[in-house]
Write an enzyme that holds these catalytic residues in place. Structure first.
Site, mmCIF file in Angstrom:
data_model
loop_
_atom_site.group_PDB
_atom_site.id
_atom_site.type_symbol
_atom_site.label_atom_id
_atom_site.label_comp_id
_atom_site.label_asym_id
_atom_site.label_seq_id
_atom_site.Cartn_x
_atom_site.Cartn_y
_atom_site.Cartn_z
ATOM 1 N N HIS A 3 0.792 -1.209 0.000
ATOM 2 C CA HIS A 3 0.000 0.000 0.000
ATOM 3 C C HIS A 3 0.825 1.259 0.000
ATOM 4 O O HIS A 3 2.021 1.254 0.043
ATOM 5 C CB HIS A 3 -0.900 0.045 1.225
ATOM 6 C CG HIS A 3 -1.906 -1.033 1.235
ATOM 7 N ND1 HIS A 3 -3.192 -0.832 1.597
ATOM 8 C CD2 HIS A 3 -1.805 -2.325 0.932
ATOM 9 C CE1 HIS A 3 -3.836 -1.958 1.550
ATOM 10 N NE2 HIS A 3 -3.011 -2.869 1.141
ATOM 11 N N VAL A 163 -7.959 4.944 7.496
ATOM 12 C CA VAL A 163 -8.473 5.234 6.157
ATOM 13 C C VAL A 163 -8.575 3.969 5.325
ATOM 14 O O VAL A 163 -9.347 3.903 4.370
ATOM 15 C CB VAL A 163 -7.564 6.263 5.453
ATOM 16 C CG1 VAL A 163 -8.004 6.511 4.024
ATOM 17 C CG2 VAL A 163 -7.563 7.573 6.224
ATOM 18 N N GLU A 164 -7.836 2.946 5.686
ATOM 19 C CA GLU A 164 -7.785 1.731 4.886
ATOM 20 C C GLU A 164 -8.680 0.626 5.452
ATOM 21 O O GLU A 164 -9.876 0.613 5.217
ATOM 22 C CB GLU A 164 -6.334 1.288 4.746
ATOM 23 C CG GLU A 164 -5.471 2.376 4.100
ATOM 24 C CD GLU A 164 -4.052 1.930 3.859
ATOM 25 O OE1 GLU A 164 -3.864 0.865 3.231
ATOM 26 O OE2 GLU A 164 -3.114 2.636 4.281
ATOM 27 N N MET A 165 -8.110 -0.271 6.263
ATOM 28 C CA MET A 165 -8.909 -1.379 6.781
ATOM 29 C C MET A 165 -9.485 -1.063 8.157
ATOM 30 O O MET A 165 -10.440 -1.702 8.598
ATOM 31 C CB MET A 165 -8.056 -2.653 6.785
ATOM 32 C CG MET A 165 -7.649 -3.034 5.358
ATOM 33 S SD MET A 165 -6.360 -4.319 5.250
ATOM 34 C CE MET A 165 -7.334 -5.786 5.588
#
Length: 371
Positions: A3, A163-165
């Site tokens: 990422h 913000v991701e998982m």
């Protein structure tokens, strides 16, 4: 998971999801640089103007892919890889149980999702493009800013990134995994020497072990191994132009990049404002402002859009921008097309992977939290 700020887990072609700055197994960070090295003269005296005869001695800076990218320990087990594959595809590692590593790094799409920045928890977007996970373990450091030393460490970042998982903390991740008996058994098989094998560090080790199997050998590897006919005349001419232009000042090594950090717009100021501080956010060294990891060019044909923010849609545009702003050279349309022809020869063969059957949840498994 390769990422960025929003995804896991790259002047000349500071190219994105593959380029950034477009721009073995080495685990030591390569020193940061702000100026391109002088490109080595690689054309033989008898170089053909169209086919671009190459002096093979100049290709020593490159190398074919290994079959597996081993960690510093020197080995990974089949049980680690099998567990890591399931974790890579499991959305239960996210707060709302709807995002997995494969959501943003689709293995059937050359390890990217084809968007400038990926969609995370509750539709949020970060600021950086999600680079490909394929061959990523060859990089000197992980993330566009190099804040993780290897894929094992990198894999853990997005799981807790809000913000991701968006998992709350490590304990929340472990609570999910320990509630699923099959996962408990598989962690014991993968890490038999550990008294309590279901740990957050082992989540990263397992996912990293799986990612280390994700190599994409191509005709380029056959060419490097000595088969002159593995590339077409047009591709060899493109390689000659690539080398003559100086792209190899930054794009070298097994992964044709991924080894060092370069400033975006180092030869000529970038045409737009660069809002991302790049590696400076990690080192706090003013000299590292707007430096980004030089991306790998393997599979670059398939990993658009380009640059750290996914702002460039086509490979042709990325090549031209890199030549102008990283090397101070204005390429003709024909020269750009020739280099792109060569870059397409770096597109490799995807491994044959089937989506694994995930362990079944139990009544005690923590539920999704959409907040």
């Amino acid at each position: 998971m390769l990422h960025s700020n929003l995804r896991i887990a790259y002047p000349l072609l500071v190219l994105g999801a593959s380029f950034v700055a477009l721009g073995c197994e080495e685990k030591k960070a390569v020193p940061t640089s702000t100026a391109p090295k002088e490109a080595t003269s690689v054309m033989s005296e008898s170089a053909h103007p169209k086919t671009g005869t190459i002096n093979r001695a100049a290709l020593a800076a490159f190398a074919p892919l290994p079959s597996t990218m081993l960690p510093a320990s020197g080995s990974i087990s089949d049980d680690e890889v099998a567990l890591g594959k399931k974790l890579y595809f499991d959305p239960r590692l996210s707060k709302n149980q709807d995002i997995s590593c494969n959501t943003c790094h689709l293995l059937d799409k050359y390890g990217v999702d084809g968007t400038p920045t990926s969609t995370g928890h509750k539709g949020q977007h970060g600021t950086r493009n999600a680079p490909t996970v394929y061959n990523a373990a060859l990089h000197s450091l992980q993330f566009w800013d190099g804040r993780a030393k290897d894929v094992e460490e990198q894999a853990l970042g997005p799981i807790l990134n809000p913000v991701e998982m968006a998992m709350k903390n490590q304990d929340a991740v472990l609570a999910v995994l320990k509630s699923i008996p099959e996962y408990v058994t598989e962690f014991k098989k993968a890490f038999p020497a550990d008294k309590d094998p279901v740990t957050y560090a082992n989540v990263g080790k397992a996912i990293g072990a799986f990612e280390r199997t994700l190599t994409t050998p191509s005709r380029w590897d056959k060419y490097l191994a000595g088969d002159d006919h593995a590339l077409t005349e047009e591709e060899r001419a493109g390689l000659a132009k690539f080398l003559e232009t100086g792209c190899n000042a930054c794009h070298t090594g097994v992964d044709v990049g991924g080894r060092e950090f370069m400033k975006l717009g180092q030869a000529k100021p970038w045409p737009t404002e660069i809002e991302d501080n790049g590696r400076f956010d990690v080192t706090k060294d003013p000299a590292d402002k707007h430096l980004f990891k030089v991306p790998s060019l393997r599979n670059v044909e398939k990993t658009a859009p380009y640059f750290h923010n996914g702002s460039v849609k086509t490979l042709d545009e990325a090549v031209k921008l890199m030549a102008t702003h990283q090397l101070g050279k204005d390429l003709s349309t024909e020269d750009v097309a020739s280099i792109v022809t060569f870059l397409k020869s770096l597109t490799g063969e995807l491994p044959k992977l089937e989506k694994p059957e995930l362990p079944k949840s139990t009544a005690g498994t923590p539920k999704a939290d959409p907040t």
